[in-house]
Design an enzyme around this catalytic site. Sequence first.
Site, PDB file in Angstrom:
ATOM      1  N   ASN A 185      -8.464  18.659  43.369  1.00  0.00           N
ATOM      2  CA  ASN A 185      -9.527  19.542  43.476  1.00  0.00           C
ATOM      3  C   ASN A 185     -10.879  18.951  44.144  1.00  0.00           C
ATOM      4  O   ASN A 185     -11.141  18.079  43.596  1.00  0.00           O
ATOM      5  CB  ASN A 185      -9.877  20.534  42.412  1.00  0.00           C
ATOM      6  N   GLU A 186     -11.162  19.736  45.244  1.00  0.00           N
ATOM      7  CA  GLU A 186     -12.548  19.291  46.058  1.00  0.00           C
ATOM      8  C   GLU A 186     -12.817  17.805  45.655  1.00  0.00           C
ATOM      9  O   GLU A 186     -14.009  17.339  45.430  1.00  0.00           O
ATOM     10  CB  GLU A 186     -13.736  19.982  45.075  1.00  0.00           C
ATOM     11  N   GLN A 229     -13.835  33.205  39.104  1.00  0.00           N
ATOM     12  CA  GLN A 229     -12.623  33.016  38.221  1.00  0.00           C
ATOM     13  C   GLN A 229     -11.966  34.385  37.846  1.00  0.00           C
ATOM     14  O   GLN A 229     -12.729  35.221  38.288  1.00  0.00           O
ATOM     15  CB  GLN A 229     -12.764  31.843  37.302  1.00  0.00           C
ATOM     16  N   ASN A 283     -12.870  21.502  38.810  1.00  0.00           N
ATOM     17  CA  ASN A 283     -13.457  20.144  38.491  1.00  0.00           C
ATOM     18  C   ASN A 283     -12.909  19.816  37.384  1.00  0.00           C
ATOM     19  O   ASN A 283     -12.491  18.545  37.118  1.00  0.00           O
ATOM     20  CB  ASN A 283     -14.915  20.322  38.187  1.00  0.00           C
ATOM     21  N   GLU A 303     -10.651  29.177  46.015  1.00  0.00           N
ATOM     22  CA  GLU A 303     -12.013  29.599  45.194  1.00  0.00           C
ATOM     23  C   GLU A 303     -12.976  30.437  46.173  1.00  0.00           C
ATOM     24  O   GLU A 303     -13.368  29.959  47.222  1.00  0.00           O
ATOM     25  CB  GLU A 303     -12.680  28.328  44.709  1.00  0.00           C
TER      26      GLU A 303
HETATM   27  O1  AHR Z   1     -15.186  27.577  39.648  1.00  0.00           O
HETATM   28  C1  AHR Z   1     -16.306  26.759  39.253  1.00  0.00           C
HETATM   29  C2  AHR Z   1     -16.278  25.623  39.909  1.00  0.00           C
HETATM   30  O2  AHR Z   1     -16.742  25.464  41.477  1.00  0.00           O
HETATM   31  C3  AHR Z   1     -14.825  24.748  40.118  1.00  0.00           C
HETATM   32  O3  AHR Z   1     -14.812  23.925  38.913  1.00  0.00           O
HETATM   33  C4  AHR Z   1     -15.070  23.699  41.110  1.00  0.00           C
HETATM   34  O4  AHR Z   1     -13.814  23.577  41.795  1.00  0.00           O
HETATM   35  C5  AHR Z   1     -16.092  24.533  42.150  1.00  0.00           C
HETATM   36  O5  AHR Z   1     -16.866  23.686  42.501  1.00  0.00           O
END
Ligand code: AHR
Length: 500
Positions: free
Chosen positions: A171-172, A351, A71, A291
């Site tokens: 991203n998303e 992560q 994000n 992810e």
């Molecule tokens: O990894 C944490 C968050 O999860 C990331 O920033 C986002 O891409 C996802 O929603």
Amino acid sequence: MQVSAVIHRGFAIAEIDDRLYSAFIEHMGRAIYSGIYEPGHPEADANGFRRDVMRFVKDLQIPAIRYPGGNFVSAYRWEDGIGPKEDRPVRLDLAWRSKETNQVGLNEFAVWAKDAGIEMMLALNLGSRGLEDARNYVEYVNHPSGTFWSDLRRSHGVADPYAVTMWCLGNELDGPWQIGHKEAKEYGRLADETAKALRALTPKAEMIVCGSSNDEMPTYPDWEREVLEECYENVDYISLHKYFGNSSHDTLNFFGKVEETGRYIQAIGGVIDFVKAKKRAKNDVHICFDEWNVWYHKREDDSRRWRSWDWPEAPDLLEEDYNFEDALFVGCLLNEFIRRSDRVRIACIAQLVNVIAPIRAEKNGPAWRQTIYWPYQFASLYGRGRALRVAVDGPTYDCQVAHDVPYLDVAAIENAGGTVTIFAINRHLTETLDLDCHLGGFGGLRVAEHRTMAGYGLRETNGPTAPDAVVPTTGTGVAMDGDRLRGKLAPLSYHMIRLS
Ligand code: AHR
């Protein structure tokens, strides 16, 4: 309970892409600051990176790392993180309501990644920004010299271009929470044009377009279809994201979410095939599961905290404490990626450090490995080569998210050099599984190594004062008998068995 299985050397699923064991790290919480980077820490190197964390990272042999978000990237100005550190602006990170000091940017991260032996996979801001910035960024990163952006990089002390090939197109962007959230068609067009421009600069670039943020989004899986209809010919991967939880403490249902993930992968595979056929396209698009992880222990609390806090710098955020149950789950999920390695070429644990991570680092204190570190490490080290089909005949169970879930979760790989690795998890809560696995087409295999995680309470965790409470041990009771692998797998146990 009896389980029989058959593996044959001639029946392979796919050549596994090493990048199946990649990772992700974002500028959020304490992932970067006081995670991998903490000048002044007793373990800090000359660049401020923590050597204790680096040792754990290196032991994972991670092939690629997605950076810098997440994000975060959707409102990130990459230029804030280059040039003399003292001139870099402090900015508000809109995604996590924090302050970003920009003391680590692309060039510092590249030094860290090079030291770790990891290839960078860079994410572009297609939220608050767009094609023009993406193009400048790629020129800064990848062009040799003689242009404004490449010479600027050289003036920052980086003579050689980085030759980054993996580029995430945002991203998303299906998520309403995302800065610069878009409709599918709108995003697909932007991704297509950005991919075209990037390829002009880096012909070998691999483009990763955003799929849904997860398979529960109301727009899933139309999002994938609509996006791919706009950009199919110009992209190489579509991303999948999924986080897992067990708030109801229903262990079998939690484990069943691995089967649910298999359905997710299968569905997106179908969408890819549909769009390919519709467009009469020649190229293939694969899945980049960039992810994935368990994320629920502190999720609600954290969400309340960060939405109301006053823009702190590198706050404690999403520091999940993983337990033994999570380690078993991660072992099963990695097996699913191996079983689906014909579709899934890249996957990133989300992560890497502190934030929903296998590695934790106390500020001004020690670093330690969480329970999930171990199955991830075993997969990365020994899950490379040719994924083999495993036919299993054994007991199954039904749960809320899936039916006919086998108690034995298993994946097999023929590694380079003829070694065979088997990852097996007995998901049964109380029963031992009596395994009888026929291995055809190999000849003369013996158990060379057996590592196991078993006998722990499901809620047991590691921590700074007990870093090795839940760790693998040497396994016993599994042996080759001719061409059959036989042995007893205790209830709730993880096994990494290498045959050579
Ligand atoms: O990894 C944490 C968050 O999860 C990331 O920033 C986002 O891409 C996802 O929603």
